[in-house]
Scaffold this active site. Structure first.
Site, short mmCIF file in Angstrom:
data_model
loop_
_atom_site.label_atom_id
_atom_site.label_comp_id
_atom_site.label_asym_id
_atom_site.label_seq_id
_atom_site.Cartn_x
_atom_site.Cartn_y
_atom_site.Cartn_z
N LYS A 60 0.83 -1.20 0.00
CA LYS A 60 0.00 0.00 0.00
C LYS A 60 0.87 1.25 0.00
O LYS A 60 0.66 2.18 -0.79
CB LYS A 60 -0.92 -0.02 1.23
CG LYS A 60 -1.92 1.11 1.21
CD LYS A 60 -2.81 1.08 2.44
CE LYS A 60 -3.62 -0.20 2.48
NZ LYS A 60 -4.95 -0.04 3.04
N ARG A 96 -3.25 2.63 8.87
CA ARG A 96 -3.61 1.38 8.17
C ARG A 96 -2.41 0.48 8.02
O ARG A 96 -1.30 0.94 7.77
CB ARG A 96 -4.11 1.68 6.76
CG ARG A 96 -5.41 2.39 6.69
CD ARG A 96 -5.62 2.89 5.25
NE ARG A 96 -6.81 3.69 5.15
CZ ARG A 96 -8.01 3.21 4.85
NH1 ARG A 96 -8.17 1.94 4.60
NH2 ARG A 96 -9.04 4.02 4.80
N GLY A 127 -8.11 -7.62 4.71
CA GLY A 127 -8.90 -7.73 5.93
C GLY A 127 -8.23 -8.47 7.07
O GLY A 127 -8.83 -8.72 8.10
N MET A 135 -5.39 -7.63 8.78
CA MET A 135 -4.75 -6.83 9.82
C MET A 135 -5.61 -5.60 10.13
O MET A 135 -6.69 -5.46 9.60
CB MET A 135 -3.34 -6.47 9.40
CG MET A 135 -2.43 -7.70 9.41
SD MET A 135 -0.78 -7.31 8.93
CE MET A 135 -0.98 -6.77 7.26
N ARG A 146 -3.21 -1.26 -6.44
CA ARG A 146 -2.23 -2.36 -6.50
C ARG A 146 -2.59 -3.19 -7.71
O ARG A 146 -3.71 -3.11 -8.24
CB ARG A 146 -2.27 -3.19 -5.23
CG ARG A 146 -3.57 -3.89 -5.08
CD ARG A 146 -3.70 -4.66 -3.80
NE ARG A 146 -5.10 -5.03 -3.70
CZ ARG A 146 -5.78 -5.19 -2.59
NH1 ARG A 146 -5.19 -5.03 -1.45
NH2 ARG A 146 -7.04 -5.53 -2.61
N HIS A 158 -15.75 -8.95 1.27
CA HIS A 158 -14.70 -9.79 1.86
C HIS A 158 -14.75 -11.21 1.29
O HIS A 158 -13.74 -11.77 0.86
CB HIS A 158 -14.89 -9.82 3.38
CG HIS A 158 -13.93 -10.72 4.08
ND1 HIS A 158 -14.23 -12.04 4.36
CD2 HIS A 158 -12.66 -10.52 4.50
CE1 HIS A 158 -13.18 -12.59 4.96
NE2 HIS A 158 -12.23 -11.69 5.06
N SER A 198 16.80 -41.35 -12.43
CA SER A 198 15.51 -40.69 -12.24
C SER A 198 15.33 -40.52 -10.74
O SER A 198 15.38 -41.49 -9.99
CB SER A 198 14.38 -41.53 -12.82
OG SER A 198 13.16 -40.90 -12.58
N CYS A 227 10.80 -38.39 -11.12
CA CYS A 227 9.49 -39.02 -11.30
C CYS A 227 8.70 -39.09 -10.01
O CYS A 227 7.63 -39.67 -9.98
CB CYS A 227 9.63 -40.39 -11.93
SG CYS A 227 10.55 -41.54 -10.89
N TYR A 270 14.42 -33.59 -17.57
CA TYR A 270 12.96 -33.62 -17.66
C TYR A 270 12.34 -33.81 -16.29
O TYR A 270 13.01 -34.23 -15.34
CB TYR A 270 12.49 -34.73 -18.61
CG TYR A 270 12.74 -36.13 -18.08
CD1 TYR A 270 11.80 -36.76 -17.27
CD2 TYR A 270 13.92 -36.81 -18.39
CE1 TYR A 270 12.04 -38.03 -16.76
CE2 TYR A 270 14.15 -38.08 -17.90
CZ TYR A 270 13.20 -38.68 -17.08
OH TYR A 270 13.43 -39.93 -16.57
#
Ligand code: PEP
Ligand code: MG
Length: 900
Positions: free
Chosen positions: A22, A91, A100, A102, A335, A451, A784, A852, A872
């Site tokens: 913020k 705030r 919501g 804090m 934001r 909310h 693997s 895997c 992979y």
């Protein structure tokens, strides 16, 4: 001296670590010339210091004074001045948005004297006294920890004395009386008077915000969202602007695109004569932004201009909080906005088309988890269903469950294995645990920015909100429909977060279009007609073009292999063979185990061999042209025998009836007893079985090689790879490798197909294997990583036991944030993977490396496997698209790991 306070012109959007999201964005907006009320931000460092020491840094108070003086100058008013007070809000604002979670305290600067001044300068008595009672109420609740209900009861009494249920019917005198009673509550509860000094109010509010970082709900939210616990929150002190000065004032929330559907065009809610918290709390129903144009065109036009400026600047969907004070627009927050999975894919592509971002950036705007979300089933449009209400489509998805009217009820029911829909008039931050437990959330009040909606979207949970036709009585645990029907707790309903519809009973679900797209059942025209599918298709192509890692699938049936291939798998990374020893083949395995002579054993193996071969032919055919890694039998053999308990019970029953078990039953029972192990996962399994049950692995290898020869002779292009599980020492592998190499030479000679180059490799599943990987690589053409077993053996956790028993305790206490069986433990298991990969490649530079274990389909783990250079990842067929996407995202970022 360390700087703990920053003015707006000293910050910018990239300073989120220090100023919180913020604070950083307020500074950015100020620097862009947008109307932000004079403000300053107290840093996250101050919060961290406070939480560590239990008090704020010494130099903070003087720095705050300096910045109060600055904003006083800008406003031309003094904080708490009895004749014309400047008021401020305090705030919270952490690096990552925690809606919501804090605390906030508004109207700091009011006291017994300044309330009179405020009323004089605004000419609005009612407003001044209402503002003061709001301060006392918020301060009492959040700073002084007084139960909120004590204040609400007084409000309710005042309203019922006037015969009303609305705050709007209370006048200045009512509020003045309420203020006296609120002050009384504070005195009674704390033994002290409400502080009249503005600076003291401010400092106390700041400390409460700091402390709220560690409130239960904030901790829970961080755990869910995987936000680190040590970031702390910043505190923003902003000059108050008032949306509750009358009908020419108001407050609202807006998005530059629809965060639910991704549709272009502005979108949001506005509430006249209200303060910010009223909108987010969803207490009163709001008007849409389009309606705001009607009531205040000038402010609306200015807002539209600012929104497009912000989008162009941030190059992304922005969400905005604003207030109009007597027709003057103020920006209170912006934001980069949270969005649904659907919106994320669509918006990323829209922004590419608009020339705002590149394709590479678009790839970073979506996540594998979002893709998973789009692959969830949806309601069958053709199914018969009874609609009982329609609300707002706040967060998409199809959820079915029993109605629960409270969060504790929901958590309880889910712990009992039930699926629930949390049904509330509106939700508040205390509902977080219920929202997390539920399949979906239904509310009767509040808009898409309430909310419930914001939090559900953040969690990827289905949510329908503002279904006003429903009369929800949480105390009575009933929901009354428009036609008078009453549904009680436990009744099953289905909610569609994509359309906002609510149905009674269980509505059947079908594959969503994105799954149909991966399945290849959508025509080009269908794809073109659906913006979401088009976006997914486009992003997947970008990911495939970008990624270095290849993606294979774990599949052990031809059907799974075929699906994996449709989903884009580039081979099979793990074909487990154990299921091939179950069902009607079980008696053959029993014969093998019970064999007393070599002949009997050979006969048992001989009857299994052709069946095995047929299995492999089908899988090699389904994956023709692509590698198929087949793992030889891994689990302890006794898993294929009846359980010891069952056998003992059968024996006891037989004895009680006066007869004995049949001869072969007796033999089986003896075998079961002989093979019983205390810790079978650490017992006779994997390569140990191959070494002890002579001929077993050779039989499997022969079946694989003969199947390959048959496919080759039929014109196919089979690419089998033979994998030996649970090796801990190179000697184990050498012995098995020699045996298999001999079989390969034999089968080549017998069939005339050269199979001597079929790769033979091993799984790395034991710490010893990882540590001695340099030696093991001498006998292995590929590794693997079996990260399921490697996690199990590194931590000493029995994976079948621990997750259900004590992992929640471990997670609660922060020992790890998420189960290491889900996301690779990079610091421990990951180090072994890295070490083994490096040592293996040192011995054999062309060593082929894959993974895997389940982690092969986990987004965060995939980024790690990319950075350590595996070739992979292999995962279940359904996760193949996710792995392709995350592999692309990993290649697309320099660090390879920042994908929040
Ligand atoms: C592993 O251990 O990671 C693995 C893939 O093998 P399994 O899960 O079959 O033991
Ligand atoms: Mg394993």
């Amino acid at each position: 001296m360390k700087k703990f306070v920053y003015g707006l012109s000293e910050g910018n959007k990239d300073m989120k670590d220090l100023l919180g999201g913020k604070g950083a964005n307020l500074a950015e907006m100020h620097n862009m010339g947008l109307p932000v009320p004079p403000s300053f931000t107290i840093t996250t460092d101050a919060c961290k210091a406070y939480l560590e020491q239990g008090s704020e840094p010494e130099e903070l108070s003087a720095q705050i004074d300096e910045y109060i003086a600055k904003i006083e100058d800008e406003n031309g008013k003094k904080l708490g001045d009895p004749s014309d007070p400047l008021l401020v809000s305090v705030r919270s604002g952490a690096k990552f948005s925690m809606p919501g979670m804090m605390e906030t305290v508004l109207n700091i600067g009011l006291n017994d004297a300044s309330v009179v001044g405020l009323s004089k300068v605004t000419g609005n008595d009612r407003f001044a006294w209402d503002s003061y009672r709001r301060l006392l109420q918020m301060f009492g609740k959040t700073v002084l920890d007084i139960e909120g209900e004590k204040f609400e009861d007084v409000m309710d009494e005042a309203k019922s004395a006037k015969g009303t249920t609305s705050d709007l019917d209370l006048d200045a005198a009512d509020f003045a009386r309420i203020v006296e009673r609120f002050k009384g509550i504070i005195k009674d509860e704390t033994g002290k008077d409400f502080p009249q000094d503005s600076k003291e109010q401010l400092l106390e509010a700041m400390r409460a915000v700091f402390r709220s970082w560690n409130s239960e709900r904030a901790i829970l939210y961080r755990r869910q969202e995987r936000i680190p616990a040590d970031l702390g929150t910043a505190v923003n002190v902003c000059s108050m602007v008032f949306g509750n000065l009358g009908m020419e004032s108001g407050t609202g929330v807006a998005f530059t695109r629809d965060p639910a559907s991704g549709q272009q065009g502005v979108y949001g809610d506005y509430l006249q004569n209200a303060q910010g918290e009223d909108v987010v709390a969803g207490i009163r129903n709001t008007m849409s932004l389009a309606d705001m144009e009607r009531v205040d065109k000038a402010a609306y036009d200015e807002l539209m201009g600012i929104m497009s400026t912000l989008e162009a600047h941030y190059k992304d969907l922005c969400d905005i909080e604003f207030t109009v004070q007597n027709k003057k627009l103020w920006m209170l927050q912006t934001r980069v906005g949270k969005r649904t999975a659907e919106a994320a894919f669509k918006i990323a592509c829209q922004l590419v088309d608009e020339g705002k971002i590149s394709e590479a950036e678009a790839l970073q705007r979506v996540t594998g988890d979002q893709l998973v979300n789009l692959m969830f089933p949806k309601f069958d449009a053709k199914a018969e269903k009874k609609r009982i209400a329609r609300g707002m489509n706040a967060s998409p998805g199809a959820a079915v469950g029993q109605i629960c009217f409270s969060s504790p009820d929901a958590v309880l029911a889910v712990n009992e294995g039930k699926k629930v829909i949390l049904v509330r008039r509106e939700t508040n931050p205390d509902d977080l645990s219920g929202m997390m437990a539920a399949q979906g959330i239904l509310t009767s009040r509040g808009g898409k920015t309430s909310h419930a909606a914001v939090v559900a979207r953040g969690m990827g949970k289905t949510c329908v909100c503002g279904a006003e036709e429903l009369d929800i009585d949480v105390r009575a645990r009933t929901m009354t429909l428009k036609d008078g029907t009453v549904l009680r707790a436990g009744a099953v309903i289905s909610i569609d977060g994509t359309t906002g519809e609510v149905y009674t009973g269980e509505v059947p679900v079908v594959d969503p279009p994105v799954v149909q797209y991966f399945e290849g059942t959508l025509s080009e025209a269908d794809i073109a007609a659906d913006e979401l599918v088009r976006a997914v298709d486009r992003i997947m192509k970008i990911a495939d073009k970008t990624r270095r890692l290849r993606v294979r699938s774990n599949a052990d049936t031809p059907e799974d292999a075929a699906r994996a291939r449709r989903f884009g798998a580039q081979g099979i990374g793990l074909c487990r063979t154990e299921h091939m020893f179950l069902g009607d083949r079980r008696p053959l395995v029993e014969r093998l185990i019970l064999a007393e002579s070599d002949e009997e054993k050979a006969a048992a193996l001989g009857s299994l061999a052709p069946l095995q071969k047929a299995d492999f032919v089908e899988i090699l055919q389904a994956m023709d042209g692509l590698p198929v890694t087949i793992r030889l039998l891994d689990p302890p053999l006794h898993e294929f025998l009846p359980s010891q308990v069952e056998m003992a019970a059968a024996h006891a029953v037989a004895q009680a009836k006066g007869h004995d078990l049949e001869a072969d039953q007796k033999k089986i029972m003896a075998a079961v007893e002989r093979m019983h192990e205390q810790n079978p996962m650490l017992g006779l399994r994997g390569v140990r079985l191959g070494l002890v049950i002579r001929g077993l692995f050779e039989m499997q290898a022969r079946a694989i090689l003969e199947a390959a020869a048959e496919r080759r002779q039929a014109g196919g292009d089979p690419k089998p790879e033979i994998m030996i599980p649970l090796v801990g020492a190179v000697q184990e592998l050498e012995i098995m490798r020699d045996a298999i190499t001999k079989v390969a030479a034999q089968v080549s000679a017998e069939t005339g197909v050269d199979l001597t180059d079929v790769p033979i490799g091993t799984m790395i599943e034991l710490p010893r294997a990882a540590i001695t990987a340099g030696e093991i690589a001498e006998a292995a053409e590929f590794f693997s990583f079996g990260t399921n077993d490697l996690t199990q053996t590194t931590w000493g956790f029995s994976r079948d036991d621990v997750e259900g028993s004590f992992f929640s305790n471990y997670i609660e206490r922060g020992i790890f944030g998420v189960s290491p069986f889900e996301t690779l433990d990079q610091g421990g298991v990951g180090r072994l993977v890295k070490l083994a990969a490096e040592a293996g490649r040192q011995t054999r530079p062309e060593l082929h490396l894959g993974v895997c274990g389940e982690h092969g389909g986990d987004p965060q783990s995939i980024h790690f496997f990319d950075t350590v250079g595996l070739d992979y990842v292999s995962c279940s067929p359904f996760r193949v698209p996710v792995a392709r996407l995350e592999a692309g995202r990993s290649s697309g970022t320099a660090e390879g790991s920042d994908f929040r």
